[in-house]
Design an enzyme around this catalytic site. Structure first.
Site, PDB file in Angstrom:
ATOM      1  N   LYS A   1      -0.441   5.773  -9.880  1.00  0.00           N
ATOM      2  CA  LYS A   1      -0.333   4.617  -9.919  1.00  0.00           C
ATOM      3  C   LYS A   1      -1.538   3.723  -9.484  1.00  0.00           C
ATOM      4  O   LYS A   1      -1.552   3.598  -8.224  1.00  0.00           O
ATOM      5  CB  LYS A   1       0.902   4.104  -9.314  1.00  0.00           C
ATOM      6  CG  LYS A   1       1.286   2.670  -9.467  1.00  0.00           C
ATOM      7  CD  LYS A   1       2.658   2.329  -8.735  1.00  0.00           C
ATOM      8  CE  LYS A   1       2.857   0.872  -8.865  1.00  0.00           C
ATOM      9  NZ  LYS A   1       1.763   0.041  -7.940  1.00  0.00           N
TER      10      LYS A   1
ATOM     11  N   ASP B   1     -13.429  10.828  -1.350  1.00  0.00           N
ATOM     12  CA  ASP B   1     -14.836  10.309  -1.647  1.00  0.00           C
ATOM     13  C   ASP B   1     -15.683  10.331  -0.550  1.00  0.00           C
ATOM     14  O   ASP B   1     -17.213  10.618  -0.554  1.00  0.00           O
ATOM     15  CB  ASP B   1     -14.646   9.023  -2.219  1.00  0.00           C
ATOM     16  CG  ASP B   1     -14.227   8.818  -3.612  1.00  0.00           C
ATOM     17  OD1 ASP B   1     -13.929   9.801  -4.085  1.00  0.00           O
ATOM     18  OD2 ASP B   1     -13.547   8.044  -3.927  1.00  0.00           O
TER      19      ASP B   1
ATOM     20  N   SER C   1       0.225   4.925  -5.398  1.00  0.00           N
ATOM     21  CA  SER C   1      -0.548   3.712  -5.020  1.00  0.00           C
ATOM     22  C   SER C   1      -1.145   3.576  -3.630  1.00  0.00           C
ATOM     23  O   SER C   1      -2.140   4.219  -3.787  1.00  0.00           O
ATOM     24  CB  SER C   1       0.981   2.914  -5.118  1.00  0.00           C
ATOM     25  OG  SER C   1       0.460   1.502  -4.917  1.00  0.00           O
TER      26      SER C   1
END
Length: 706
Positions: free
Chosen positions: A497, A482, A471
């Site tokens: 998740k 990224d 999460s």
């Protein structure tokens, strides 16, 4: 003592998230039960991320999930029971639409009767020895074995499960005897019959304690099981929370509570002190100690209430209370058995294991910082209090003041928490820009940005994850990946998740109901990486994948029934940071090290071995065969006995500000000593430090103090 590889017959698995225990049985409240169903179905149909049709497939899901929730190990219901229940298999959807709960009432009442029969059965079975020479076996893959045909076959299921538990205890006792005999030649061993009798007695005691706790469960607890069978039809993370469960959820998210600051445990009829929370009111008062027994509780000068035999949750309600109020505990002291009244002024108790902590290590003449973040915590009821983002910012500043060259953020076993704090923590490592994208049902994704140009940490960064990182952990790790701001190192991929839940009090939608109806934790959004891909199912793939014991296990969101699918949205506008001059090279060098490291090779073999054993669910109930199979597994395991013996030869220390706290808080000091010993033996952290020490910053990137 040999390592055990099977899970013997122990406590019944109660597969619901909010089971609690009561010392008094409560009668069902039909009006309340129907109101909750009515509100839940309306909330879910309007606001859940997925539009779900209540049809026969949904009905079948509720049917199977509820029965499995009550009887996961096939100990209560028979095929004869299921034949009767099946009249509702494709009717539950229609019943829910009409706010009827006939299916629940039928199954629940049958289950209560079965619990009574089970107590008679296990006591009768344990009254006499089993036949340990009989050539028979038991399959403990309860997901695959069928329900018993009838009551006679059901009793045989019980017999085999009890027998398996006894075999395990006998083997343990024999091993213990053999160890003692090696050390003491005068030691007299007990016979098999004597050990068997003791093992049956131990199993009977365990079963009696278990059913004592089960008897304390209220109708509302079992009804919560049914409600969770309904709401889980939308997705695995949508859950109904009873009022007590909601209270515990709030405590977990905030990392604090108001009370005396002690961990309690029910043992038989008594409430025991397990641990005093460092810095809490009981710890400061000084009279309460671990293993003391609380007999009575009084609110200030009021008459004390006897809590012997009371369920733990109810006892805790009387012991907890508002900051500044007094509770007087009548306690039986462990040290001498005396009875003493201990007055304690309640206060806010912070659960320090929830919060950020840091350590400093020196490697090759340079200092590096390790920040452990167990959860993305926040107190939604008081945003002025500490939260994960504020604490991270403060901890980084402290480490910068000690001139650390690089930073490891450890998110292993971090199951998530607040989306808000995940975004803010991401912003501590970049100048400005998107951190995550969130999307409501049938709406375009919203980009959530870090808008603060301040960079709290501008130096080398490594983020540690594992299969339990989920999460909010995945949001942060994905953003750092990224942006190429940090190296992600750990298991092959994180949990996966990629959904956001909101907690909605049910009374908000039915204000006229007089009592607390609980809350619904409901999936309202999916979140996406800034590169457009979802972390749902896929998780975050590590830049450097390290073998772990879970490498080949079925694990994560992808293995949950009803998990929402992976998808993608348009990429957000962002540019990767130009942080490192050797980013790819540092990753490659680590990958080669791991491939050639004998310890990591062995861990990979161990993971394969664990997977193989996980799939072997058939055990002999003939003692000679059972023991031989167990000994063979023990011999196989010998090759892995030193697997996690590792010493980095590094020294880990607390930052300077903590050293000042140790003079007053010896418990905190002891906790840090244990943590630092574990860091020293952590092969995964050692490789993360190798990577961190090799990362080189680009010339236009500098470590700044702000």
């Amino acid at each position: 003592m040999k390592t055990k590889f099977i899970i013997p017959f122990l406590a019944i698995t109660l597969l619901f998230s909010n089971a609690t225990y009561s010392n008094t049985a409560s009668e069902p409240d039909p009006d309340k039960d129907r109101v909750i169903v009515y509100v839940l179905k309306n909330i879910l149909s309007r606001y859940h991320y997925v539009q779900k049709e209540l049809n026969d497939d949904f009905s079948e899901h509720v049917y199977n999930t509820f029965i499995d929730g009550l009887d996961p190990n096939k100990r209560y219901f028979t095929k004869e029971d299921l034949k009767e229940f099946s009249q509702f298999k494709y009717q539950i959807d229609n019943q829910l639409k009409d706010t009827k709960i006939d299916f629940y009432k039928l199954v629940y009442n049958r289950f209560l009767a079965k619990l009574g029969a089970a107590k008679v059965n296990y006591r009768a079975l344990l009254a006499q020895p089993f036949n340990y020479k009989k050539n028979e076996a038991i399959d403990v893959d309860y997901d695959k074995i069928p329900f018993a045909k009838n009551e006679s076959e059901l009793i045989d299921y019980w017999r085999k499960q009890l027998k398996l538990s006894i075999l395990s205890r006998i083997e343990d006792a024999e091993d213990l005897q053999n160890d003692k005999a090696k050390k003491d030649t005068t030691f007299k061993k007990k016979t098999f019959s004597e050990l068997e009798k003791e093992a049956r007695k131990e199993v009977l005691k365990s079963m009696n304690e278990l059913y004592q706790r089960i008897d304390e469960l209220e109708n509302s607890d079992w009804y919560s099981t049914f409600l969770n069978s309904v709401v889980s039809g939308f997705d695995p993370h949508t859950t109904y929370m009873s009022p007590r469960t909601k209270s515990r959820f709030d405590q977990e998210m905030s990392g604090k509570l108001e009370g005396i600051g002690a961990r309690l445990q029910k043992k038989g009829m008594y409430t025991h002190i397990v641990e005093l929370i460092s810095g809490g009111p009981a710890w400061k008062q000084g009279d309460l100690e671990p293993e003391d027994i609380i007999l009575k509780v009084a609110q200030g000068d009021a008459e004390p209430l006897d809590i012997v035999g009371m369920r733990l949750d109810d006892a805790i309600k009387f012991i907890k209370g508002k900051k500044g109020t007094e509770v007087r505990l009548t306690v039986k002291k462990k040290i001498d058995g005396s009875t003493k009244v201990i007055p304690i002024i309640r206060d806010v108790v912070e659960l320090d294991e929830t919060f950020v902590k840091s350590s400093i290590v020196e490697k090759n003449g340079e200092k590096y910082g390790i920040i452990d973040l167990p959860r993305f915590y926040i107190d939604f009821n008081d945003l002025s209090r500490r939260d994960a983002a504020k604490d991270m910012e403060k901890e980084i500043e402290r480490l910068k003041n000690e001139n650390v060259k690089g930073l490891i953020v450890d998110l292993r076993d971090n199951g998530g928490g607040s989306l808000k704090t995940a975004i803010e923590i991401g912003g501590l490592f970049i100048e400005k820009g998107p951190i995550v994208q969130v999307k409501y049902r049938e709406e375009a994704p919203l980009v959530k940005n870090d808008t603060d140009a301040k960079i709290q940490w501008n130096g080398p960064l490594v983020v540690m994850v594992n299969e339990f990182s989920a999460s909010a952990s995945e949001i942060f790790a994905a953003a750092m990946q990224d942006y190429k701001r940090g190296v992600i190192i750990g298991g092959k991929q994180t949990y996966g998740k990629g959904t956001v839940q909101n907690v909605l009090p049910i009374n908000r939608f039915y204000e006229k109901y007089p009592s607390d109806l609980g809350a619904l934790k409901m999936t309202i959004q999916k979140f996406y990486r800034i590169n457009g891909g979802s972390t749902q199912i896929e998780g975050v793939y590590s830049d450097i994948s390290l073998p772990t014991r879970y490498s080949y296990m079925k694990f994560g969101e992808r293995d949950l029934d009803g998990a929402l699918p992976w998808d993608k949205v348009e990429q957000a506008k962002y540019s990767t940071t130009n942080t490192y001059s050797n980013f790819a090279d540092a990753i490659y060098k680590s990958q080669q090290r791991v491939l050639n490291d004998e310890k990591f090779k062995k861990i990979n073999e161990y993971a394969k071995w664990l997977k193989k054993n996980q799939e072997e669910r058939l055990y002999s109930l003939k003692y000679s065969t059972y023991k031989k199979e167990s000994e063979n597994k023990t011999k196989e395991a010998e090759q892995f006995k030193d697997l996690y013996k590792f010493d980095s030869n590094l020294t880990f220390n607390s930052p300077k500000y903590e050293l000042n706290l140790f003079t007053k808080d010896t418990v905190l000091k002891e906790k840090r000593v244990v943590w630092h010993k574990n860091l020293k033996k952590d092969i995964y952290l050692n490789e993360a430090l190798n990577v961190l020490s090799e990362l080189k910053m680009n010339k236009n990137y500098t470590i700044v103090k702000q």
